[in-house]
Scaffold this motif. Structure first.
Motif, PDB file in Angstrom:
ATOM      1  N   LYS A   1       0.817  -1.208   0.000  1.00 25.40           N
ATOM      2  CA  LYS A   1       0.000   0.000   0.000  1.00 25.40           C
ATOM      3  C   LYS A   1       0.857   1.268   0.000  1.00 25.40           C
ATOM      4  O   LYS A   1       0.331   2.374  -0.010  1.00 25.40           O
ATOM      5  N   GLY A   2       2.195   1.099   0.019  1.00 20.73           N
ATOM      6  CA  GLY A   2       3.080   2.248  -0.032  1.00 20.73           C
ATOM      7  C   GLY A   2       3.441   2.831   1.318  1.00 20.73           C
ATOM      8  O   GLY A   2       4.133   3.851   1.390  1.00 20.73           O
ATOM      9  N   THR A   3       2.991   2.199   2.408  1.00 18.27           N
ATOM     10  CA  THR A   3       3.363   2.655   3.747  1.00 18.27           C
ATOM     11  C   THR A   3       4.603   1.904   4.213  1.00 18.27           C
ATOM     12  O   THR A   3       4.966   0.864   3.651  1.00 18.27           O
ATOM     13  N   PHE A   4       5.261   2.416   5.261  1.00 15.59           N
ATOM     14  CA  PHE A   4       6.467   1.759   5.746  1.00 15.59           C
ATOM     15  C   PHE A   4       6.120   0.442   6.425  1.00 15.59           C
ATOM     16  O   PHE A   4       5.164   0.360   7.205  1.00 15.59           O
ATOM     17  N   SER A   5       6.921  -0.578   6.114  1.00 18.40           N
ATOM     18  CA  SER A   5       6.754  -1.896   6.731  1.00 18.40           C
ATOM     19  C   SER A   5       7.579  -1.939   8.016  1.00 18.40           C
ATOM     20  O   SER A   5       8.796  -2.177   7.971  1.00 18.40           O
ATOM     21  N   ILE A   6       6.959  -1.705   9.132  1.00 16.30           N
ATOM     22  CA  ILE A   6       7.674  -1.635  10.407  1.00 16.30           C
ATOM     23  C   ILE A   6       8.384  -2.955  10.739  1.00 16.30           C
ATOM     24  O   ILE A   6       9.558  -2.936  11.140  1.00 16.30           O
ATOM     25  N   PRO A   7       7.737  -4.128  10.572  1.00 12.83           N
ATOM     26  CA  PRO A   7       8.436  -5.392  10.872  1.00 12.83           C
ATOM     27  C   PRO A   7       9.702  -5.564  10.024  1.00 12.83           C
ATOM     28  O   PRO A   7      10.745  -6.001  10.534  1.00 12.83           O
ATOM     29  N   ASN A   8       9.614  -5.214   8.738  1.00 12.04           N
ATOM     30  CA  ASN A   8      10.771  -5.356   7.861  1.00 12.04           C
ATOM     31  C   ASN A   8      11.893  -4.411   8.286  1.00 12.04           C
ATOM     32  O   ASN A   8      13.071  -4.771   8.294  1.00 12.04           O
ATOM     33  N   ILE A   9      11.542  -3.190   8.661  1.00 13.31           N
ATOM     34  CA  ILE A   9      12.530  -2.209   9.097  1.00 13.31           C
ATOM     35  C   ILE A   9      13.215  -2.665  10.382  1.00 13.31           C
ATOM     36  O   ILE A   9      14.446  -2.611  10.507  1.00 13.31           O
ATOM     37  N   ILE A  10      12.425  -3.143  11.352  1.00 12.34           N
ATOM     38  CA  ILE A  10      12.995  -3.616  12.619  1.00 12.34           C
ATOM     39  C   ILE A  10      13.913  -4.808  12.375  1.00 12.34           C
ATOM     40  O   ILE A  10      15.011  -4.899  12.952  1.00 12.34           O
ATOM     41  N   PHE A  11      13.489  -5.720  11.497  1.00  8.94           N
ATOM     42  CA  PHE A  11      14.293  -6.904  11.180  1.00  8.94           C
ATOM     43  C   PHE A  11      15.647  -6.505  10.606  1.00  8.94           C
ATOM     44  O   PHE A  11      16.695  -7.035  11.013  1.00  8.94           O
ATOM     45  N   ARG A  12      15.668  -5.539   9.707  1.00  8.62           N
ATOM     46  CA  ARG A  12      16.930  -5.110   9.096  1.00  8.62           C
ATOM     47  C   ARG A  12      17.822  -4.384  10.104  1.00  8.62           C
ATOM     48  O   ARG A  12      19.042  -4.578  10.111  1.00  8.62           O
ATOM     49  N   LEU A  13      17.222  -3.595  10.971  1.00  8.53           N
ATOM     50  CA  LEU A  13      18.004  -2.910  11.988  1.00  8.53           C
ATOM     51  C   LEU A  13      18.633  -3.896  12.963  1.00  8.53           C
ATOM     52  O   LEU A  13      19.799  -3.738  13.360  1.00  8.53           O
ATOM     53  N   LEU A  14      17.870  -4.919  13.354  1.00  8.11           N
ATOM     54  CA  LEU A  14      18.391  -5.925  14.267  1.00  8.11           C
ATOM     55  C   LEU A  14      19.529  -6.740  13.637  1.00  8.11           C
ATOM     56  O   LEU A  14      20.427  -7.210  14.332  1.00  8.11           O
ATOM     57  N   ARG A  15      19.496  -6.874  12.312  1.00  2.54           N
ATOM     58  CA  ARG A  15      20.556  -7.602  11.612  1.00  2.54           C
ATOM     59  C   ARG A  15      21.753  -6.719  11.284  1.00  2.54           C
ATOM     60  O   ARG A  15      22.718  -7.176  10.688  1.00  2.54           O
ATOM     61  N   GLY A  16      21.688  -5.460  11.692  1.00  2.00           N
ATOM     62  CA  GLY A  16      22.818  -4.565  11.494  1.00  2.00           C
ATOM     63  C   GLY A  16      22.959  -4.041  10.080  1.00  2.00           C
ATOM     64  O   GLY A  16      24.045  -3.597   9.674  1.00  2.00           O
ATOM     65  N   LYS A  17      21.868  -4.049   9.296  1.00  2.00           N
ATOM     66  CA  LYS A  17      21.925  -3.532   7.933  1.00  2.00           C
ATOM     67  C   LYS A  17      22.094  -2.013   7.949  1.00  2.00           C
ATOM     68  O   LYS A  17      21.650  -1.339   8.875  1.00  2.00           O
ATOM     69  N   THR A  18      22.726  -1.490   6.930  1.00  2.00           N
ATOM     70  CA  THR A  18      23.014  -0.047   6.891  1.00  2.00           C
ATOM     71  C   THR A  18      21.931   0.769   6.200  1.00  2.00           C
ATOM     72  O   THR A  18      22.039   1.992   6.116  1.00  2.00           O
ATOM     73  N   SER A  19      20.902   0.110   5.668  1.00  2.00           N
ATOM     74  CA  SER A  19      19.805   0.833   5.021  1.00  2.00           C
ATOM     75  C   SER A  19      18.496   0.096   5.266  1.00  2.00           C
ATOM     76  O   SER A  19      18.486  -1.093   5.602  1.00  2.00           O
ATOM     77  N   LEU A  20      17.387   0.798   5.091  1.00  2.00           N
ATOM     78  CA  LEU A  20      16.074   0.195   5.303  1.00  2.00           C
ATOM     79  C   LEU A  20      15.643  -0.673   4.129  1.00  2.00           C
ATOM     80  O   LEU A  20      14.758  -1.512   4.268  1.00  2.00           O
ATOM     81  N   GLY A  21      16.232  -0.447   2.972  1.00  2.00           N
ATOM     82  CA  GLY A  21      15.897  -1.225   1.785  1.00  2.00           C
ATOM     83  C   GLY A  21      17.075  -1.315   0.836  1.00  2.00           C
ATOM     84  O   GLY A  21      18.101  -0.654   1.037  1.00  2.00           O
ATOM     85  N   GLU A  22      16.944  -2.144  -0.184  1.00  2.00           N
ATOM     86  CA  GLU A  22      17.999  -2.301  -1.188  1.00  2.00           C
ATOM     87  C   GLU A  22      17.380  -2.282  -2.581  1.00  2.00           C
ATOM     88  O   GLU A  22      16.308  -2.846  -2.807  1.00  2.00           O
ATOM     89  N   LEU A  23      18.078  -1.628  -3.513  1.00  2.00           N
ATOM     90  CA  LEU A  23      17.549  -1.418  -4.863  1.00  2.00           C
ATOM     91  C   LEU A  23      18.325  -2.191  -5.927  1.00  2.00           C
ATOM     92  O   LEU A  23      18.481  -1.727  -7.045  1.00  2.00           O
TER      93      LEU A  23
END
Length: 305
Positions: free
Chosen positions: A77-99
């Protein structure tokens, strides 16, 4: 077009709104010798220079987040996916998404043959992105006509220019000017319109597309909530940046030896359909295309300096 008739085209960042400038370019059929762009602007500029404007419009109007994000921070729907963002932060990723899928999309539509065709045409197409490993955060460029940027590097630079951090990843690109590979992010963070760079190339006739509607003073009602407030601040900062860039360019040009011969046309987006330009919604893209093809509408949002 002779060598003396230099015409510059500056295409700003703005995600899905890029189809607006493509549609208008397709309608007007103007020619340019120099094209500068960041983010979605360089995607549009490269395809336009290669003579593939119609194909580029089709790509935009059929776009979906899944086609560019290998890891998306957004829901369907174009809104931020909070679970996905939290998951990436917990894994130490440097960005919220990848292109990373975006690179495949670029290669499929702007091919090695297209790159060679642009080189042969003599059109100087320049992509810009910010280097984040140097303390002055410089804006570096790669050109189809510089003699040392190859197709692979140019595509990597296009991807870097489109990686709007932190929604997109930090991209590694080789910079021939320094002979090293650095990390880059979207040029639109601080230089959404590379108009001063165009002036430094000695261009006297410049058309600038700004993928944001002009916001009159006092146009906003009271802030509704935190999200609304943050969105307004972001839009206000972008508009301030665009105006500053235009004013700086006009002042720089006014002190030039041929200031009386300079023409700058600024074309603004007539209307923003959503504040989130990175949500690639096909319905919105189709509406932006219709706006771009409406020459009377665009004319009302064109200002000559």
């Amino acid at each position: 077009m002779t060598k003396r008739q230099k015409k510059g085209l500056v295409l700003s960042g703005g995600g899905k709104r890029g189809v607006f400038q493509l549609a208008h370019l397709d309608e007007t059929k103007h020619q340019y010798t120099h094209i500068n762009g960041v983010s979605t602007g360089i995607l549009a500029g490269a395809m336009f220079a290669a003579g593939k404007t119609s194909q580029a419009i089709d790509v935009y109007t059929e776009m979906a987040n899944a086609k560019i994000y290998s890891h998306s921070p957004l829901t369907r729907k174009g809104t931020f996916s909070i679970p996905n963002i939290i998951f990436r932060l917990l894994r130490g990723k440097t960005s919220l998404g990848e292109l990373h899928r975006l690179e495949e999309l670029i290669r499929d539509n702007f091919t090695l043959q297209d790159f060679g065709r642009v080189q042969d045409s003599g059109i100087d197409v320049r992509v810009y992105a910010h280097c984040i490993q140097r303390k002055d955060f410089p804006l570096h460029s790669w050109s189809t006509q510089d003699g040392y940027t190859d197709y692979k590097t140019f595509v990597k630079a296009m991807v870097a220019s489109c990686c709007f951090y932190p929604l997109g990843h930090v991209a590694d690109v080789y910079y021939p000017g320094l002979g090293k590979t650095y990390q880059y992010v979207d040029g639109g963070h601080a230089d959404s319109i590379t108009i001063n760079q165009m002036l430094r190339q000695g261009i006297q006739d410049i058309t600038v597309y700004i993928l944001q509607e002009r916001i009159p003073y006092g146009a906003f009602p009271d802030v509704k909530n935190l999200v609304d407030g943050v969105g307004r601040v972001a839009r206000g900062m972008r508009q301030y940046q665009y105006w500053n860039k235009l004013h700086e360019a006009c002042e720089l040009a006014a002190h030039g030896t041929h200031a009386d011969q300079l023409t700058i046309r600024a074309i603004y987006l007539p209307q923003e359909l959503s504040n989130n330009a990175m949500d690639f919604n096909a319905a919105h893209a189709q509406q932006y295309e219709r706006m771009g093809r409406d020459l009377e509408l665009v004319g009302r949002h064109t200002h000559v300096y």
